[in-house]
Write a protein that holds these residues in place. Structure first.
Motif, PDB file in Angstrom:
ATOM      1  N   THR A 207       0.842  -1.206   0.000  1.00 14.78           N
ATOM      2  CA  THR A 207       0.000   0.000   0.000  1.00 14.78           C
ATOM      3  C   THR A 207       0.878   1.258   0.000  1.00 14.78           C
ATOM      4  O   THR A 207       0.596   2.237  -0.700  1.00 14.78           O
ATOM      5  N   LEU A 208       1.947   1.216   0.775  1.00 10.65           N
ATOM      6  CA  LEU A 208       2.868   2.361   0.830  1.00 10.65           C
ATOM      7  C   LEU A 208       3.474   2.636  -0.534  1.00 10.65           C
ATOM      8  O   LEU A 208       3.576   3.786  -0.965  1.00 10.65           O
ATOM      9  N   ARG A 209       3.872   1.588  -1.206  1.00 11.92           N
ATOM     10  CA  ARG A 209       4.491   1.769  -2.540  1.00 11.92           C
ATOM     11  C   ARG A 209       3.471   2.354  -3.517  1.00 11.92           C
ATOM     12  O   ARG A 209       3.808   3.232  -4.308  1.00 11.92           O
ATOM     13  N   ALA A 210       2.222   1.837  -3.429  1.00 14.11           N
ATOM     14  CA  ALA A 210       1.198   2.318  -4.352  1.00 14.11           C
ATOM     15  C   ALA A 210       0.907   3.806  -4.113  1.00 14.11           C
ATOM     16  O   ALA A 210       0.705   4.572  -5.059  1.00 14.11           O
ATOM     17  N   GLY A 211       0.919   4.209  -2.848  1.00 14.68           N
ATOM     18  CA  GLY A 211       0.568   5.593  -2.517  1.00 14.68           C
ATOM     19  C   GLY A 211       1.737   6.564  -2.593  1.00 14.68           C
ATOM     20  O   GLY A 211       1.540   7.780  -2.539  1.00 14.68           O
ATOM     21  N   ASN A 212       2.955   6.034  -2.687  1.00 14.32           N
ATOM     22  CA  ASN A 212       4.145   6.894  -2.667  1.00 14.32           C
ATOM     23  C   ASN A 212       5.127   6.432  -3.747  1.00 14.32           C
ATOM     24  O   ASN A 212       6.123   5.767  -3.442  1.00 14.32           O
ATOM     25  N   PRO A 213       4.849   6.778  -5.003  1.00 13.39           N
ATOM     26  CA  PRO A 213       5.674   6.265  -6.099  1.00 13.39           C
ATOM     27  C   PRO A 213       7.175   6.530  -5.877  1.00 13.39           C
ATOM     28  O   PRO A 213       7.556   7.617  -5.458  1.00 13.39           O
ATOM     29  N   GLY A 214       7.971   5.510  -6.131  1.00 13.09           N
ATOM     30  CA  GLY A 214       9.420   5.642  -6.045  1.00 13.09           C
ATOM     31  C   GLY A 214       9.982   5.507  -4.643  1.00 13.09           C
ATOM     32  O   GLY A 214      11.195   5.609  -4.452  1.00 13.09           O
ATOM     33  N   VAL A 215       9.112   5.281  -3.658  1.00 15.10           N
ATOM     34  CA  VAL A 215       9.621   5.237  -2.280  1.00 15.10           C
ATOM     35  C   VAL A 215      10.581   4.047  -2.099  1.00 15.10           C
ATOM     36  O   VAL A 215      10.353   2.957  -2.620  1.00 15.10           O
ATOM     37  N   VAL A 216      11.686   4.307  -1.393  1.00 19.60           N
ATOM     38  CA  VAL A 216      12.643   3.249  -1.065  1.00 19.60           C
ATOM     39  C   VAL A 216      12.277   2.734   0.323  1.00 19.60           C
ATOM     40  O   VAL A 216      12.122   3.524   1.267  1.00 19.60           O
ATOM     41  N   VAL A 217      12.116   1.409   0.439  1.00 18.51           N
ATOM     42  CA  VAL A 217      11.640   0.822   1.693  1.00 18.51           C
ATOM     43  C   VAL A 217      12.809   0.159   2.427  1.00 18.51           C
ATOM     44  O   VAL A 217      13.424  -0.779   1.921  1.00 18.51           O
ATOM     45  N   VAL A 271      15.629  14.753   1.733  1.00 19.10           N
ATOM     46  CA  VAL A 271      15.001  13.428   1.634  1.00 19.10           C
ATOM     47  C   VAL A 271      13.582  13.519   2.207  1.00 19.10           C
ATOM     48  O   VAL A 271      13.391  14.043   3.312  1.00 19.10           O
ATOM     49  N   GLU A 272      12.620  13.000   1.450  1.00 18.36           N
ATOM     50  CA  GLU A 272      11.235  12.991   1.960  1.00 18.36           C
ATOM     51  C   GLU A 272      11.010  11.682   2.721  1.00 18.36           C
ATOM     52  O   GLU A 272      11.221  10.592   2.180  1.00 18.36           O
ATOM     53  N   PHE A 273      10.583  11.801   3.949  1.00 20.43           N
ATOM     54  CA  PHE A 273      10.333  10.610   4.774  1.00 20.43           C
ATOM     55  C   PHE A 273       8.834  10.324   4.825  1.00 20.43           C
ATOM     56  O   PHE A 273       8.056  11.174   5.253  1.00 20.43           O
ATOM     57  N   VAL A 274       8.441   9.140   4.371  1.00 22.86           N
ATOM     58  CA  VAL A 274       7.057   8.696   4.503  1.00 22.86           C
ATOM     59  C   VAL A 274       6.983   8.084   5.903  1.00 22.86           C
ATOM     60  O   VAL A 274       7.904   7.383   6.319  1.00 22.86           O
ATOM     61  N   ARG A 275       5.920   8.390   6.671  1.00 21.60           N
ATOM     62  CA  ARG A 275       6.004   8.157   8.105  1.00 21.60           C
ATOM     63  C   ARG A 275       5.126   7.094   8.753  1.00 21.60           C
ATOM     64  O   ARG A 275       4.691   7.313   9.877  1.00 21.60           O
ATOM     65  N   PRO A 276       4.813   5.987   8.160  1.00 23.20           N
ATOM     66  CA  PRO A 276       4.135   5.011   9.008  1.00 23.20           C
ATOM     67  C   PRO A 276       5.186   4.375   9.906  1.00 23.20           C
ATOM     68  O   PRO A 276       6.328   4.157   9.479  1.00 23.20           O
ATOM     69  N   CYS A 277       4.872   4.162  11.134  1.00 22.22           N
ATOM     70  CA  CYS A 277       5.864   3.609  12.045  1.00 22.22           C
ATOM     71  C   CYS A 277       5.125   3.073  13.259  1.00 22.22           C
ATOM     72  O   CYS A 277       3.933   3.321  13.423  1.00 22.22           O
TER      73      CYS A 277
END
Ligand code: 13P
Ligand code: SF4
Length: 322
Positions: A207-217, A271-277
Motif C-alpha cells: 500500500t505504501l508503494r502504491a501511494g508513494n511512487p518511487g519510495v525506497v523501503v 530526503v522525503e520521509f514517509v512516516r508510518p511507524c
C-alpha cells in the motif's frame, strides 16, 4: 541557558519539534547538560530516542552494536543509558568500573522478556554440541548461558564465523529466519518477537508503494521475513541511517520505530520521509524529565551478579572481537 545556546540546540531539531514543545524541553535540556558536567556523566542514546534526547543531550548515539562498543570505551564516573534495560546491562558488563544508570527500570523489551536462562539450558540439553547465539536483546542471565552474542548489525557475520551447519539463535524468530535465508545455515530459533516490528505487514508495504511512487523501503530485520522480502533493504538502525546518508533517496520509508525517522530526517532536509511507524512503549519510557531525575538522584543503578556478568561478558566480548 543562554538564548544563543538554546537557539543553537533548537536549530538541531526545529524540523521535528514545534517551538511550543521546545519551550517545555529547554529547562530540562539545560539542567541535564549542567548535571552531566557535575557528575562526570556520559549519556548513551539509542536511535529510537526522541529527537530532543538524541540531538540535544546525548553524547553518543547509535544502534545496539555501536552503543556496546562505545560503552566499553567510555571513561566516565557515570554512564546513563537512554535506551532499554538490556542495553544498560550490556554497558555495565563491558564497563564494570562506571556506575550505570537507567532513567526507568521498567524500560524492557518483548524479546528480552520472552526467554529465561533455564530455557537456554533446556535447549542445550536438547541439541547437545550446537552453538548458542544470543541476540543482545536478552537479559545478562540469558547471555551468560550462550556462546556468543549478536546484534542486528552483525548477526550474519557472527553466524558465519561459527562455521557450523547448525546453530541455536535466540530469541527472535524473525531475525533468525532472515539470517537463515541470508546464510543458508540451519537455525534452531525461539518463538520470541519484537512487539514493534512484528506488527508490520507485507500488505502495508505494498500500500505504501502504491501511494508513494518511487519510495525506497528500508526494514529492520526484526520484521517478519515476508516484510523484509517486500523491502528494498534490511539492516540495523545504524545500517538504515547509513543507507539514507550514503544514497540520499528522494523518498524513503523506515519500517521501524517512529523516532528513527525523526532523528535522521533532521539531518537530511532533501530526503522525503514517509512516516508510518510503530512506537516502542519501552523506549518511550525514557524522557527528558526522567533523564534529569536520574542525574540528580543517581538512580536507577543497574547491577549484575558478578558470576553472571563474567560469563555474559565473554559472550559479548566474543561478538565484539568479530
Ligand atoms: P539495533 O539498533 O541494533 O538495530 O536494534 C534495534 C532494536 O530494536 C533495539 O531495541
Ligand atoms: Fe525490544 Fe522491539 Fe522495543 Fe527494540 S523496539 S526495545 S526489540 S520491543
Amino acid at each position: 541557558m543562554s538564548a544563543a545556546l538554546s537557539a543553537s540546540l533548537y536549530d538541531r531539531v526545529r524540523r521535528v519539534v514545534p517551538p511550543m514543545e521546545w519551550a517545555v524541553f529547554a529547562p530540562d535540556v539545560e539542567a541535564i547538560l549542567r548535571l552531566k558536567r557535575e557528575r562526570n556523566a556520559v549519556i548513551l542514546a539509542h536511535n529510537y530516542m526522541t529527537p530532543e534526547i538524541f540531538h540535544c543531550v546525548a553524547d553518543i548515539v547509535g544502534d545496539s552494536l555501536h552503543l556496546a562498543r562505545e560503552a566499553q570505551r567510555v571513561r566516565a564516573d557515570v554512564i546513563v543509558m537512554a535506551g532499554v534495560h538490556f542495553m544498560a546491562e550490556t554497558a555495565k558488563m563491558l564497563n564494570p568500573g562506571s556506575r550505570v544508570l537507567i532513567p526507568d527500570l521498567e524500560a524492557g523489551c518483548s524479546l528480552a522478556s520472552s526467554i529465561t536462562a533455564a530455557d537456554v539450558r533446556l535447549l542445550r540439553e536438547r541439541y547437545p554440541g550446537v552453538p548458542v547465539v544470543t541476540y543482545v536483546n536478552t537479559s545478562a542471565a540469558v547471555k551468560a548461558e550462550s556462546d556468543i552474542c549478536c546484534t542486528s548489525g552483525n548477526a550474519r557475520r557472527v553466524i558465519e564465523s561459527l562455521r557450523t551447519p547448525q546453530v541455536i539463535m535466540l530469541p527472535d524468530q524473525y531475525l533468525a529466519a532472515n539470517v537463515a535465508r541470508e546464510t543458508g545455515v540451519k537455525i534452531i530459533s525461539w518463538a520470541g518477537s519484537c512487539e514493534v516490528h512484528e506488527r508490520f505487514t507485507p500488505a502495508q508495504i505494498r500500500t505504501l508503494r502504491a501511494g508513494n511512487p518511487g519510495v525506497v523501503v528500508l526494514a529492520h530485520p526484526e520484521c517478519p521475513p515476508e516484510v523484509v522480502a517486500e523491502s528494498d533493504f534490511a539492516g540495523s538502525t545504524a545500517a538504515m541511517a547509513d543507507y539514507v546518508t550514503d544514497r540520499q533517496p528522494g523518498r524513503v520509508v523506515l519500517i521501524t520505530e517512529c523516532s528513527m525517522a525523526d532523528n535522521i530526517a533532521v539531518l537530511h532536509p532533501r530526503v522525503e520521509f514517509v512516516r508510518p511507524c510503530n512506537l516502542c512503549p519501552h523506549m518511550k519510557r525514557i524522557t527528558l524529565p526522567k533523564l534529569r531525575a536520574t542525574l540528580e538522584t543517581l538512580t536507577h543503578e543497574v547491577t549484575i551478579d558478578p558470576a553472571v556478568a563474567d560469563r555474559a561478558r565473554l559472550a559479548v566480548e566474543r561478538m565484539l572481537a568479530i
